[in-house]
Design a protein around this motif. Sequence first.
Motif: not given
Length: 599
Positions: A413-434
């Motif tokens: 969410v921090e990496g994609l929060a800037p408006a030019a990078l997507g303006g993310a307000q929330i991020a989700f990670m799938n558990p199987g990807g960890i």
Amino acid sequence: MLTVRSRRAALAVVAAAGLFGTVAVPTAAQAADANAKRHKTVNLQLLAINDFHGNLEPPAGSSGTIREIDPATGKEVSTPAGGIEYLATELRKARIPADDSITVAAGDIIGASPLTSALFHDEPTIEAMDKLGLDVTSVGNHEFDEGAQELRRMQDGGCHPVDGCYEPGRTFKGANFNYLSANVTDEKTGKPLLAPYWVTKSQGVKVGFIGVTLEGTPNIVTAEGVKGLKFANEVTTINKYAAELKAKGVNSIVALIHEGGYPASSVYNYDCGPAGQGISGPIVDISKKLDPSIGAIVTGHTHNAYACTIPDPNGVPRSVTSAASFGRLYTEIDMKLDKTTGEIVRPTVKAENHVVRRTVEKAPDMTALVDHYSKLAAPIANRPIGYIASDINGRGNSDLEKPLGDLIADAQVEGLAPAALGGAQIAFMNPGGIRADLVYKASGAEGDGVVTYGEAFTVQPFTNMMQVKTLTGAQLVQLLQQQVSGSNEAAPKILQASSGLRYTLDMRKTGADRVVVDSIRLNGAPIDPAAKYRVAANEFLAGGGDGFPAFAAGTDKLVGASDLDVFAAYLGAHSSAASPLKAPAQDRIKVIGPGVDID
């Protein structure tokens, strides 16, 4: 199609997951003794592993331990296990007393691998499995991570189409073992992608192996990875080819299935009971429907250890096994083959799991292989990118909310929060990807608490590109409900959420009702069903993978950096040697009642 491929003079031993059990019961044993007097039998040993995932070096943290009972105290303990050098030693020792030995696997030998293997597109793991003596394996879902053509290259050889050959004068030879994909066909031709089965002889008796992956593979692999392929039902496919094998005079049949179950205990040699009462999950229903001619079933996918007996369609117990993952266990399956009928004498089948302990001598040829590829990978793998104050558990954490999952979502969410990078307000990670934990103890010469690029890669080895999409509040609620409903109802997949999101899960309820809708808050405010929210996730999850169609319905997609790059940048920005990163507090999901994260 009867495939016979020459086997090496030195037969291989495969490391597999926790199973201990004998299918014999008194009356069946008596029948077997009587049968042995009428017909001559020969002994066959199967050595099995599954879900190795390119873990050539000993896995770190909780991913590198096995739960067992300490005989001195009677308590559960975690024992360090795994590593190809130790696995090779154990399998070679196990093979020595056998009249005949065949080494088998149940998929995911490659894919989601640590950097030492993944940097070279898993060629090192294929090479290691050949040295190990692997004879045959089913494909798993992760064999499709780089698509069908790359899987064919793993079997047939040749240099990578983009990265080429890694060393001057050396061309990748491909696997000397057999990859089987009975239920995977080309959409246009209807032909199997790879061989559906493999037949060999053991002391004059024909033995056939049918290999399948789970029917739901397209739901857990990127669309590009399964493009142009169809995945058929496991039971229908295996029974079809079992009939074909019997028609060709092959009556000893073993199924290799990349699908599994969930035993009631995490102890590696847990006995599920004579009728499989102590195991649940997809493999139970599959096993009960498979043709009785199949004498044993080797499974995988769930990374669990079990040695169970589950009744076949006639109610007769049949051995079903799994060897956990990462080469921490191997399964030894001993059986007798009837030379007159050519069948597996079912009451003689005995299966036991063995721990791959790191107290045995290392196999020198595997040490040389690991050292070779580690040196090639070292300039990239050993680069420090961050610092942690203690272990931050992910793969080895059984809580629905994982500290490392929180950390990854915060990074996204921090990496994609800037408006030019997507303006993310929330991020989700799938558990199987960890895929691993971040471990405080140094894995090499970097020092305790130092996170290297190689360690971060092991946590997130897919390098999926990040995406940001617009979801309505109503779709956001649907997304949370899909964690515990639809295809995820029986085996919940709890998304790891960034710090602004809070909600309650009531695991005493069923389906979508487990999400307490009134409890959902974003930065302290209730979710507005009509409002629009910018949500970040890796491309697999954002495309609806893992049973989340609400994500696929999102709009205004913006593609960002890779998930690994975002994670590495966050570690660098938020930690230093003087101020290492601490594990998040796990306070985003309030859980009421029991719940086990399954992926």
